[in-house]
Enzyme design. Structure first.
Site, PDB file in Angstrom:
ATOM      1  N   PHE A 105       0.862  -1.189   0.000  1.00  0.00           N
ATOM      2  CA  PHE A 105       0.000   0.000   0.000  1.00  0.00           C
ATOM      3  C   PHE A 105       0.892   1.231   0.000  1.00  0.00           C
ATOM      4  O   PHE A 105       1.727   1.391   0.878  1.00  0.00           O
ATOM      5  CB  PHE A 105      -0.945   0.025   1.205  1.00  0.00           C
ATOM      6  CG  PHE A 105      -1.910   1.180   1.132  1.00  0.00           C
ATOM      7  CD1 PHE A 105      -3.040   1.113   0.325  1.00  0.00           C
ATOM      8  CD2 PHE A 105      -1.674   2.354   1.832  1.00  0.00           C
ATOM      9  CE1 PHE A 105      -3.910   2.194   0.206  1.00  0.00           C
ATOM     10  CE2 PHE A 105      -2.547   3.443   1.730  1.00  0.00           C
ATOM     11  CZ  PHE A 105      -3.662   3.362   0.913  1.00  0.00           C
ATOM     12  N   ASP A 128       9.357   2.536   1.619  1.00  0.00           N
ATOM     13  CA  ASP A 128       8.200   3.290   2.096  1.00  0.00           C
ATOM     14  C   ASP A 128       8.054   2.983   3.586  1.00  0.00           C
ATOM     15  O   ASP A 128       7.544   1.933   3.969  1.00  0.00           O
ATOM     16  CB  ASP A 128       6.961   2.847   1.299  1.00  0.00           C
ATOM     17  CG  ASP A 128       5.674   3.492   1.796  1.00  0.00           C
ATOM     18  OD1 ASP A 128       5.676   4.049   2.915  1.00  0.00           O
ATOM     19  OD2 ASP A 128       4.664   3.414   1.077  1.00  0.00           O
ATOM     20  N   LYS A 168       2.867   9.798   8.434  1.00  0.00           N
ATOM     21  CA  LYS A 168       2.102   9.424   9.627  1.00  0.00           C
ATOM     22  C   LYS A 168       2.618  10.003  10.950  1.00  0.00           C
ATOM     23  O   LYS A 168       2.195  11.067  11.366  1.00  0.00           O
ATOM     24  CB  LYS A 168       2.030   7.908   9.716  1.00  0.00           C
ATOM     25  CG  LYS A 168       1.063   7.311   8.669  1.00  0.00           C
ATOM     26  CD  LYS A 168       0.824   5.854   8.918  1.00  0.00           C
ATOM     27  CE  LYS A 168      -0.108   5.207   7.902  1.00  0.00           C
ATOM     28  NZ  LYS A 168      -1.519   5.370   8.171  1.00  0.00           N
TER      29      LYS A 168
HETATM   30  C1  PLP Z   1       3.039   2.169   3.838  1.00  0.00           C
HETATM   31  C2  PLP Z   1       2.141   3.312   3.506  1.00  0.00           C
HETATM   32  N1  PLP Z   1       2.471   4.138   2.516  1.00  0.00           N
HETATM   33  C3  PLP Z   1       1.701   5.190   2.183  1.00  0.00           C
HETATM   34  C4  PLP Z   1       0.532   5.443   2.859  1.00  0.00           C
HETATM   35  C5  PLP Z   1      -0.302   6.610   2.470  1.00  0.00           C
HETATM   36  O1  PLP Z   1      -0.182   7.627   3.420  1.00  0.00           O
HETATM   37  P1  PLP Z   1      -1.227   8.831   3.456  1.00  0.00           P
HETATM   38  O2  PLP Z   1      -2.547   8.259   3.840  1.00  0.00           O
HETATM   39  O3  PLP Z   1      -0.669   9.773   4.482  1.00  0.00           O
HETATM   40  O4  PLP Z   1      -1.256   9.432   2.106  1.00  0.00           O
HETATM   41  C6  PLP Z   1       0.130   4.607   3.900  1.00  0.00           C
HETATM   42  C7  PLP Z   1      -1.115   4.829   4.628  1.00  0.00           C
HETATM   43  O5  PLP Z   1      -1.651   3.985   5.286  1.00  0.00           O
HETATM   44  C8  PLP Z   1       0.971   3.506   4.247  1.00  0.00           C
HETATM   45  O6  PLP Z   1       0.648   2.662   5.235  1.00  0.00           O
END
Ligand code: PLP
Length: 397
Positions: free
Chosen positions: A138, A223, A252
């Site tokens: 994700f 990520d 986050k």
């Molecule tokens: C691993 C990862 N990358 C990216 C995101 C996306 O982040 P945002 O919701 O702040 O755009 C998330 C959100 O859950 C995530 O868990």
């Protein structure tokens, strides 16, 4: 106004992008939230791994209040001291040399995708644009990050997706090797898959991935939007695997709940971004970066990492005891630090609902994985309180 009245208004005015629970939080302190009717909840979701220092940590609240009275926003056409100080803090404590700031995890990943492509095309030619990511990953909800995400349910209805992403099974080096082509410029992975159901790869996986990147001149992007900022007991999750990426994204928990994202990179790669090639109006403004500096300092200076490791081991051990007690319900317990997943043999939705009724906030990923991402300041007493509620629910199930 009570919760029911808020929910009625929400039905009228808020788009239904979330299947929301009937909870209206109005106040938070430490590991607890209170709703509009005055009911208290023990928060083991922490805004989905955002409130790592708990709700309204005094250092973060004070930093926000002070900065709000001095300067909330100014343009990135100018130099922002808080942003510079935060970049220095993050670079000093990681592999990275430079930072770009934005407002969310998706934006941080967008920036990483753009930087990887620009750097690679300039260095190796126009055909170098493809990025390999993992199935069940994700990476966000923007068009590029939806295209990067390896989940059909996230991509459905939004065709045509962005060209140039290839998805392979996570934790599978052979598939990764086979997917590399002359067009590949980068491999982008979560060190531990979060939304994918708290999936921890084999110890050697990332060493093999790093080797493949080095052999093929590929950029390794981690990520760490969910797993960074102390969640795993180290400041960054990559530290567990004995490798460093070339680019890393964070968001986050970075600013203790204020909206922020960042992309960190090694100098040579970062240099591919020249004035006008990327940007963000709000990215790294004085208010959020002041909150982030306070957050990072507390994590580094107040023993949060050791505490996370210790409490994570305790929670993991107690959940393993529950696994033995309820083998028909619990299939597997896994995780690092306070990033723990309990895979069930049954859908977890009802357990989450029952927990909410009993004043415990949990979440379920991929329908069958209960996800435990409490604030990193959680105490043993609070872990025990959660276990008491969970055990009661499992006994009924
Ligand atoms: C691993 C990862 N990358 C990216 C995101 C996306 O982040 P945002 O919701 O702040 O755009 C998330 C959100 O859950 C995530 O868990």
């Amino acid at each position: 106004m009570n919760s029911a009245a808020w929910i009625e208004k929400a039905d009228k005015y808020i788009m239904k992008t979330y299947g929301r629970y009937p909870l209206v939080p109005v106040k938070g302190e430490g590991c607890y939230l209170w709703d509009a009717d005055g009911k208290r909840y023990l928060d083991f979701l922490a805004g989905v791994a955002v409130n790592n220092l708990g709700h309204c940590h005094p250092a973060v609240t004070a930093a926000l209040a002070k900065q709000a009275g001095e300067l909330i926003h100014c343009s990135n056409y100018y130099h922002i001291p808080q942003q510079i100080e935060l970049a220095e803090l993050l670079c000093t404590h990681s592999f990275a040399d430079q930072a770009f700031f934005c407002n969310s995890g998706a934006e941080a990943n967008e920036a990483a995708i753009k930087l990887a492509r620009k750097y690679s095309r300039e260095k190796y030619g126009l055909d170098r644009y493809e990025i390999i990511t993992a199935l069940s990953s994700f990476h966000g909800r923007t068009m590029a990050t939806v295209s990067a995400t390896g989940q059909e349910k996230v991509q459905k209805f939004f065709d045509p997706l962005l060209h140039g992403f290839r998805h392979v099974p996570f934790n599978d080096v052979t598939s990764l090797k086979e997917a590399i082509s002359p067009c590949t410029c980068a491999i982008m992975l979560e060190p531990i898959q979060g939304e994918g159901g708290v999936v921890v790869p084999d110890e050697s996986y990332f060493q093999e991935v790093r080797k493949l990147c080095d052999e093929n001149n590929l950029i390794l992007i981690f990520d760490e939007v969910q797993v960074g900022m102390g969640r795993t007991g180290k400041l960054f999750a990559y530290e567990h695997f004995g490798v460093t990426p070339d680019i890393m994204t964070l968001a986050k928990a970075l600013a203790g709940g204020a909206p922020i994202g960042t992309m960190l990179a090694k100098k040579e790669i970062a240099a591919a971004f020249s004035p006008g090639t990327h940007g963000s109006t709000f990215g790294g403004n004085p208010l959020v970066t002041a909150a982030a500096i306070a957050t990072v300092r507390v994590i580094l200076e107040e023993g949060i990492l050791n505490r996370t490791e210790e409490m994570g081991e305790y929670l993991l051990g107690e959940l393993e005891t529950l696994e033995k007690k309820f083998p028909a319900i619990i299939k597997e317990v896994r995780g690092i630090g306070l990033m723990i997943g309990v895979e069930l043999n049954i859908p977890g939705g009802d357990i989450v609902k029952k927990a909410l009724e009993r004043g415990l906030l949990l979440n379920c990923a991929q329908e069958k994985v209960l996800r435990f991402v409490p604030p990193l300041i959680v105490s043993k007493a609070e872990v025990n309180e959660m276990l008491g509620i969970l055990t009661g629910i499992l006994e009924e199930v």
